[in-house]
Design an enzyme around this catalytic site. Structure first.
Site, PDB file in Angstrom:
ATOM      1  N   HIS A 171       0.835  -1.220   0.000  1.00  0.00           N
ATOM      2  CA  HIS A 171       0.000   0.000   0.000  1.00  0.00           C
ATOM      3  C   HIS A 171       0.862   1.260   0.000  1.00  0.00           C
ATOM      4  CE1 HIS A 171      -3.379  -2.641   1.355  1.00  0.00           C
ATOM      5  NE2 HIS A 171      -2.385  -3.231   1.994  1.00  0.00           N
ATOM      6  N   SER A 292      16.006  21.582 -14.984  1.00  0.00           N
ATOM      7  CA  SER A 292      14.876  22.462 -15.249  1.00  0.00           C
ATOM      8  C   SER A 292      15.424  23.780 -15.766  1.00  0.00           C
ATOM      9  CB  SER A 292      14.097  22.692 -13.955  1.00  0.00           C
ATOM     10  OG  SER A 292      13.353  23.894 -14.049  1.00  0.00           O
ATOM     11  N   LYS A 298      16.828  21.337  -9.702  1.00  0.00           N
ATOM     12  CA  LYS A 298      16.116  20.115 -10.067  1.00  0.00           C
ATOM     13  C   LYS A 298      16.936  19.127 -10.866  1.00  0.00           C
ATOM     14  CE  LYS A 298      11.865  19.841 -10.525  1.00  0.00           C
ATOM     15  NZ  LYS A 298      10.602  19.953 -11.292  1.00  0.00           N
ATOM     16  N   ASN A 300      15.575  16.032 -12.972  1.00  0.00           N
ATOM     17  CA  ASN A 300      14.337  15.350 -13.360  1.00  0.00           C
ATOM     18  C   ASN A 300      14.604  13.976 -13.986  1.00  0.00           C
ATOM     19  OD1 ASN A 300      12.833  17.565 -12.506  1.00  0.00           O
ATOM     20  ND2 ASN A 300      12.966  18.557 -14.515  1.00  0.00           N
ATOM     21  N   GLU A 305      10.198   8.665 -16.515  1.00  0.00           N
ATOM     22  CA  GLU A 305       8.814   9.085 -16.755  1.00  0.00           C
ATOM     23  C   GLU A 305       8.345   8.664 -18.142  1.00  0.00           C
ATOM     24  OE1 GLU A 305      10.345  13.105 -15.200  1.00  0.00           O
ATOM     25  OE2 GLU A 305       8.178  13.352 -15.212  1.00  0.00           O
TER      26      GLU A 305
END
Ligand code: ARG
Length: 474
Positions: A171, A292, A298, A300, A305
């Site tokens: 979970h 970024s 950042k 990324n 993704e």
């Protein structure tokens, strides 16, 4: 892909298609040509089309259906065409519809009459079914190597992190400690099954449709065993109608691709999550990170993704082809021309995803201290305490669960781990608890005790990782 989709009136009246226009007085409307043409994408089949034509011509000559000299001319003509395509010199024509007629027309242009004999005893229906099977077979072989490569990367990192504690989740709540190596090996198992699924599909697809002709077979004395053998198929497809109308092999390819992509998307998601600073479990290399343009801090995980996202288009391909095939009457229908793009696209997307994932996995660094600290913080040793109460004090598990729950609540109220509770505090809930409990209230002890088959004990994980590495390299 061709973006124009409105009918443009043609000034010069179109002439009939030279390959099939005998009974036609006029050629197709521009929009008809556009919707009919597959050359924009099926040129990807050129290699397979030439390979299958070479086998077909060799068989026709061996059976005395065409002359040996004609076969020799066809062979050298097709080889020259292969070079033209490889070097980007081939004049692809939309008016010739597809790769099959483009190559055949070019052959006739180059070698004359002999080229026009190639299409004896075959149809584009068995031709395209054969080409497509060859294409999917080759795609499977490429993906198999890439899956193996990714598995090897995962197993190698798993060995390195065989003893690195991390919180295991259910979970997405901290459940029990596991090792990062164990977690990585879970993916190795998934990709191993993906490989098996592709291999199963390959076994079933390896039958040759060539010689089924349009749908009914042919009156020429062809040798289907010979063409099947020359093209590396196990046997000729048994029923000519099934041979030209079956696309199960493409559906199975897409299904296997979709499932593999779903596995990749789960790993991609975990990389996104685990590299996010609040987790801070993983660090991707600069080579697999983007910055970024506005927020300098950042890093990324774009590749992870995108791998996660590509599962969408790959499973979309499966749905596309399922819907194309649904309700199609036997045998061939032009609908089936729409079978290729989802397969090409899914194959490309999966191949790219596998390569990117292997790159990320090879380079990434696990932040051991952070993962261990979170595993300690989250009362991941609660089950170990409950098991100890069962083993040492003979409590029924349900009661041990309850006692442990109260101790967790007590520790949580104090903001400390279970191991920091004093003996008095422990005994205030269960008076029989003794100092021996200390040996299970540690991450290391908890991990080491999980020795059941397939469990997370570091020794087992290292053994499993070594076994995988051996198998994958062997
Ligand atoms: N381009 C067609 C396809 O991809 C080839 C087969 C055409 N057959 C036919 N009878 N029109 O399906």
């Amino acid at each position: 892909m061709n973006e124009k989709n409105t009918a443009q009136p043609t000034r010069t009246p179109p002439t009939p298609n030279p390959q099939w226009g005998g009974r036609f007085a006029a050629g197709p409307a521009a929009i008809m040509r556009e919707i009919n043409a597959s050359i924009g994408f099926d040129r990807a089949l050129w290699r397979e089309d030439i390979e299958a034509s070479l086998a077909h011509a060799a068989m026709l000559a061996a059976q005395g259906i065409i002359a040996k000299e004609d076969e020799a001319a066809i062979r050298s003509g097709l080889e020259a065409i292969a070079h033209e395509i490889e070097e980007g010199r081939f004049p692809f024509e939309e008016s010739l519809e597809d790769i099959h007629m483009n190559i055949e027309a070019r052959l006739a242009e180059r070698i004359g009459e002999a080229g026009k004999r190639l299409h004896t005893a075959r149809s584009r229906n068995d031709q395209v079914a054969t080409d497509f099977r060859l294409y999917v077979r080759r795609a499977i072989d490429g993906l198999d190597l890439q899956l193996r490569d990714l598995m090897l990367a995962l197993a190698t990192r798993a060995l390195e992190y065989a003893d690195a504690p991390m919180p295991g989740f259910t979970h997405l709540q901290i459940a029990q400690p596991v090792t990062f190596g164990h977690h990585l090996l879970a993916y190795v198992e998934m990709f191993a099954v993906d490989r098996g699924r592709f291999q199963d599909a390959r076994r079933r697809l390896n039958e040759c449709p060539l010689g089924a002709a349009a749908l009914a077979g042919t009156s020429f004395p062809i040798d289907r065993e010979m063409t099947a053998r020359l093209l590396g198929f196990d046997r000729p497809a048994a029923n000519s109608i099934d041979a030209v109308s079956d696309r199960d092999f493409a559906l199975e390819f897409l299904a296997a691709a979709a499932i593999a992509a779903i596995h990749l998307s789960r790993l991609g998601e975990e990389i996104v999550l685990f590299t996010s600073p609040p987790f801070g479990f993983l660090r991707l290399s600069d080579a697999f990170t983007t910055g970024s343009s506005i927020m300098p801090q950042k890093r990324n995980p774009d590749a992870a993704e995108l791998v996660r996202a590509k599962a969408g288009r790959i499973s979309g391909g499966l749905i596309t082809l399922l819907m194309v095939m649904k309700g199609l009457p036997l045998a061939y229908s032009k609908d089936m021309q729409e079978d290729k793009e989802p397969v090409f696209d899914a194959g490309r997307a999966l191949s790219l995803s596998l390569a990117a994932m292997a790159g990320m996995v090879r380079d990434m660094q696990a932040v051991r201290e952070r993962m261990a600290a979170v595993a300690r913080e989250g009362y991941a040793d609660a089950t170990d305490l409950a098991d100890w109460l069962v083993r040492e004090l003979g409590l029924p598990f349900r009661e041990a669960h309850h006692v442990t729950g109260r101790l967790v609540a007590m520790a949580e109220a104090k903001g400390v781990p279970l191991a920091a509770l004093s003996l008095e505090e422990l005994r205030s809930v269960e008076p029989r608890i003794h100092e021996g409990v200390r040996e299970v209230l540690s991450l290391e002890a908890s991990l080491a005790s999980r020795r059941s088959l397939g469990g997370t004990a570091p020794a087992l994980v290292a053994e499993a990782a070594r076994a995988w590495i051996g198998r994958l390299q062997g």
